[in-house]
Design a protein around this motif. Sequence first.
Motif, PDB file in Angstrom:
ATOM      1  N   PHE A  35      87.450  28.126  46.039  1.00 19.08           N
ATOM      2  CA  PHE A  35      87.136  29.489  45.625  1.00 19.08           C
ATOM      3  C   PHE A  35      85.932  30.075  46.362  1.00 19.08           C
ATOM      4  O   PHE A  35      85.332  31.051  45.910  1.00 19.08           O
ATOM      5  N   GLY A  36      85.571  29.491  47.491  1.00 19.74           N
ATOM      6  CA  GLY A  36      84.555  30.095  48.339  1.00 19.74           C
ATOM      7  C   GLY A  36      83.134  29.609  48.143  1.00 19.74           C
ATOM      8  O   GLY A  36      82.204  30.194  48.697  1.00 19.74           O
ATOM      9  N   TRP A  37      82.941  28.558  47.388  1.00 16.89           N
ATOM     10  CA  TRP A  37      81.601  27.999  47.202  1.00 16.89           C
ATOM     11  C   TRP A  37      81.375  26.917  48.246  1.00 16.89           C
ATOM     12  O   TRP A  37      82.304  26.218  48.644  1.00 16.89           O
ATOM     13  N   THR A  38      80.117  26.749  48.677  1.00 11.58           N
ATOM     14  CA  THR A  38      79.761  25.768  49.700  1.00 11.58           C
ATOM     15  C   THR A  38      78.592  24.928  49.225  1.00 11.58           C
ATOM     16  O   THR A  38      77.591  25.467  48.741  1.00 11.58           O
ATOM     17  N   LEU A  39      78.719  23.625  49.405  1.00 12.53           N
ATOM     18  CA  LEU A  39      77.621  22.716  49.096  1.00 12.53           C
ATOM     19  C   LEU A  39      76.605  22.843  50.219  1.00 12.53           C
ATOM     20  O   LEU A  39      76.866  22.471  51.353  1.00 12.53           O
ATOM     21  N   LEU A  54      75.189  24.592  45.150  1.00 11.52           N
ATOM     22  CA  LEU A  54      76.267  25.282  45.845  1.00 11.52           C
ATOM     23  C   LEU A  54      75.970  26.775  45.903  1.00 11.52           C
ATOM     24  O   LEU A  54      75.422  27.342  44.958  1.00 11.52           O
ATOM     25  N   PHE A  55      76.349  27.396  47.025  1.00 12.96           N
ATOM     26  CA  PHE A  55      76.179  28.829  47.198  1.00 12.96           C
ATOM     27  C   PHE A  55      77.542  29.480  47.324  1.00 12.96           C
ATOM     28  O   PHE A  55      78.459  28.923  47.926  1.00 12.96           O
ATOM     29  N   HIS A  56      77.638  30.694  46.793  1.00  9.32           N
ATOM     30  CA  HIS A  56      78.856  31.480  46.922  1.00  9.32           C
ATOM     31  C   HIS A  56      78.920  32.022  48.342  1.00  9.32           C
ATOM     32  O   HIS A  56      77.912  32.110  49.033  1.00  9.32           O
ATOM     33  N   ARG A  57      80.101  32.398  48.767  1.00 12.03           N
ATOM     34  CA  ARG A  57      80.272  32.873  50.141  1.00 12.03           C
ATOM     35  C   ARG A  57      79.415  34.094  50.454  1.00 12.03           C
ATOM     36  O   ARG A  57      79.099  34.338  51.606  1.00 12.03           O
ATOM     37  N   ASP A  58      79.006  34.866  49.434  1.00 18.22           N
ATOM     38  CA  ASP A  58      78.143  36.022  49.688  1.00 18.22           C
ATOM     39  C   ASP A  58      76.697  35.616  49.982  1.00 18.22           C
ATOM     40  O   ASP A  58      75.899  36.415  50.446  1.00 18.22           O
ATOM     41  N   GLY A  59      76.360  34.342  49.712  1.00 20.01           N
ATOM     42  CA  GLY A  59      75.036  33.827  50.015  1.00 20.01           C
ATOM     43  C   GLY A  59      73.958  34.228  49.034  1.00 20.01           C
ATOM     44  O   GLY A  59      72.807  33.841  49.187  1.00 20.01           O
ATOM     45  N   LYS A  60      74.312  34.991  48.018  1.00 16.03           N
ATOM     46  CA  LYS A  60      73.314  35.477  47.059  1.00 16.03           C
ATOM     47  C   LYS A  60      73.300  34.679  45.762  1.00 16.03           C
ATOM     48  O   LYS A  60      72.258  34.512  45.163  1.00 16.03           O
ATOM     49  N   ARG A  61      74.451  34.198  45.348  1.00 18.85           N
ATOM     50  CA  ARG A  61      74.541  33.441  44.094  1.00 18.85           C
ATOM     51  C   ARG A  61      74.565  31.954  44.384  1.00 18.85           C
ATOM     52  O   ARG A  61      75.145  31.522  45.375  1.00 18.85           O
ATOM     53  N   PHE A  62      73.939  31.194  43.497  1.00 17.01           N
ATOM     54  CA  PHE A  62      73.981  29.743  43.621  1.00 17.01           C
ATOM     55  C   PHE A  62      74.076  29.125  42.239  1.00 17.01           C
ATOM     56  O   PHE A  62      73.711  29.730  41.240  1.00 17.01           O
ATOM     57  N   VAL A  63      74.614  27.911  42.217  1.00 24.45           N
ATOM     58  CA  VAL A  63      74.770  27.157  40.972  1.00 24.45           C
ATOM     59  C   VAL A  63      74.396  25.701  41.247  1.00 24.45           C
ATOM     60  O   VAL A  63      74.395  25.249  42.392  1.00 24.45           O
ATOM     61  N   VAL A  64      74.093  24.991  40.172  1.00 29.03           N
ATOM     62  CA  VAL A  64      73.852  23.554  40.249  1.00 29.03           C
ATOM     63  C   VAL A  64      75.035  22.873  39.602  1.00 29.03           C
ATOM     64  O   VAL A  64      75.504  23.285  38.536  1.00 29.03           O
ATOM     65  N   LEU A  71      79.058  23.445  35.557  1.00 31.27           N
ATOM     66  CA  LEU A  71      78.178  24.293  36.352  1.00 31.27           C
ATOM     67  C   LEU A  71      77.000  24.763  35.530  1.00 31.27           C
ATOM     68  O   LEU A  71      77.147  25.136  34.371  1.00 31.27           O
ATOM     69  N   ASN A  72      75.851  24.776  36.159  1.00 28.79           N
ATOM     70  CA  ASN A  72      74.661  25.380  35.573  1.00 28.79           C
ATOM     71  C   ASN A  72      74.408  26.641  36.384  1.00 28.79           C
ATOM     72  O   ASN A  72      73.930  26.582  37.518  1.00 28.79           O
ATOM     73  N   GLU A  73      74.754  27.795  35.797  1.00 26.76           N
ATOM     74  CA  GLU A  73      74.631  29.059  36.504  1.00 26.76           C
ATOM     75  C   GLU A  73      73.228  29.650  36.393  1.00 26.76           C
ATOM     76  O   GLU A  73      72.956  30.663  37.046  1.00 26.76           O
TER      77      GLU A  73
END
Length: 81
Positions: A35-39, A54-64, A71-73
Amino acid sequence: MYGRERRQSGELDTAALRAGLTPAQLNALGTLEHFGWTLRFVRRPMFRDPIPVLFHRDGKRFVVLEADGTLNEAPDIKIRD
């Protein structure tokens, strides 16, 4: 010598990042990558479990990604610019 790239390949980096993750984390990671997330990196604090970020493809959102695969948002880590 100084201008050479130290990393040999992206595959080695990916394998190194995934090393030490729990089976639940690896399973969730595969789904999230779909779904577009990258470690991007894994924090490895002494005497504690690894903390994959992990970061979303937009580079602005991240989760642990927690040890149980959830997921820890709203993680309490700071990301430098």
